[in-house]
Design an enzyme around this catalytic site. Structure first.
Site: not given
Ligand SMILES: NC(=O)c1ccc[n+]([C@@H]2O[C@H](COP(=O)([O-])OP(=O)(O)OC[C@H]3O[C@@H](n4cnc5c(N)ncnc54)[C@H](OP(=O)(O)O)[C@@H]3O)[C@@H](O)[C@H]2O)c1
Length: 246
Positions: A10, A149
């Site tokens: 997802t 968050y």
């Molecule tokens: N980047 C970091 O530094 C970091 C650090 C720790 C943890 N994380 C975690 O890693 C995960 C991925 O984040 P990322 O950094 O890769 O961010 P990202 O590029 O913004 O990706 C987020 C993804 O989640 C989807 N999403 C958001 N809201 C949604 C909803 N209501 N229903 C279904 N899909 C949804 C988005 O797709 P759509 O908008 O198309 O729905 C997108 O595919 C997240 O859980 C984030 O909290 C990230």
């Protein structure tokens, strides 16, 4: 169908999820991806028969039944699910948006719970099933403005720990991933320093390797874990160092 297994990812339309989808495809898995929009998946979907997109707004529990039905129309089981969909907003104590708490919890925490509800029947049909949830290193020590968050990611961590205990009798493994700062659309809006920031491809490679070992938790990079361990054990110093100045 691929002999490597079927994985559902997802939040795969950008960032970490997209990089994971590419790696699993490359390594010969049948990959089912979800997000609200196809986003950066669109060209990949045109080129790969082993990749299937199922739209899912994870915050909307009315979609659970139909998403499960759609999953079942593509596969009779899931070997691994990587529940990665998430979002981030920063809370401002001087102009508080209290509704943010509900918004972020509905996507990050309840969204992950809805995904587990959706896929558990399909995992139960696999020989060696694995649930992977994406939390964050933010749970290791408090950061400024991350009330919404951080709480949602801490809730994920606890939920997965408890789920792990209850699914043990069914031999369903549960892993919680705690990434540090990864360069994705989610962090590209940040204006503060992000120690040890790494590219999404590198983060996905680490996560994929960790998933093979099936640990209870995997936090990376280790340098950030050490920094946050110090923050947790010396909270007054951490607070003095990280508190916004007047
Ligand atoms: N980047 C970091 O530094 C970091 C650090 C720790 C943890 N994380 C975690 O890693 C995960 C991925 O984040 P990322 O950094 O890769 O961010 P990202 O590029 O913004 O990706 C987020 C993804 O989640 C989807 N999403 C958001 N809201 C949604 C909803 N209501 N229903 C279904 N899909 C949804 C988005 O797709 P759509 O908008 O198309 O729905 C997108 O595919 C997240 O859980 C984030 O909290 C990230």
């Amino acid at each position: 169908m691929s002999s490597k297994g079927v994985v559902w990812i997802t939040g795969a339309s950008s960032g970490i999820g997209l990089s994971l989808a590419k790696r699993y495809l490359y390594n010969g898995y049948r990959v089912i991806v979800s997000a609200r929009h196809k986003g950066e998946l669109a060209p990949l979907l045109e080129q790969n028969d082993e990749l299937t997109f199922i739209p899912f707004d994870v915050s909307d529990n009315t979609q659970i039944e139909s998403v499960r039905e759609t999953l079942l129309s593509h596969t009779d089981h899931l070997d691994c699910v990587i529940l990665n969909a998430g979002t981030c907003e920063y809370f401002e104590i001087d102009s508080p948006d209290w509704d943010m708490m509900q918004r972020i919890m509905s996507v990050n925490y309840l969204g992950l719970v809805h995904c587990v509800e959706t896929c558990l029947p399909l995992l139960r049909k696999a020989a060696n099933p694995h649930i992977v949830g994406v939390s964050s290193q933010a749970v290791q020590a408090a950061f400024t403005k991350t009330q919404a968050y951080g709480a949602s990611k801490a809730a994920i961590r606890y939920f997965l720990s408890s789920l792990r205990i209850d699914l043990k009798k069914e031999n369903i493994d549960v892993t919680c991933i705690l990434p540090g700062f990864v360069d994705t659309p989610l962090t590209q809006k940040n204006t503060f320093p992000m120690p040890f920031l790494m590219p999404a491809e590198q983060a996905a490679a680490r996560i994929e390797r960790a998933i093979e070992r099936r640990p209870y938790e995997y936090a990376f990079p280790k340098r950030l874990s050490v920094m946050l361990w110090l923050g947790r054990h010396f909270p007054k110093l951490w607070s003095a160092l990280t508190a916004p100045k007047e």
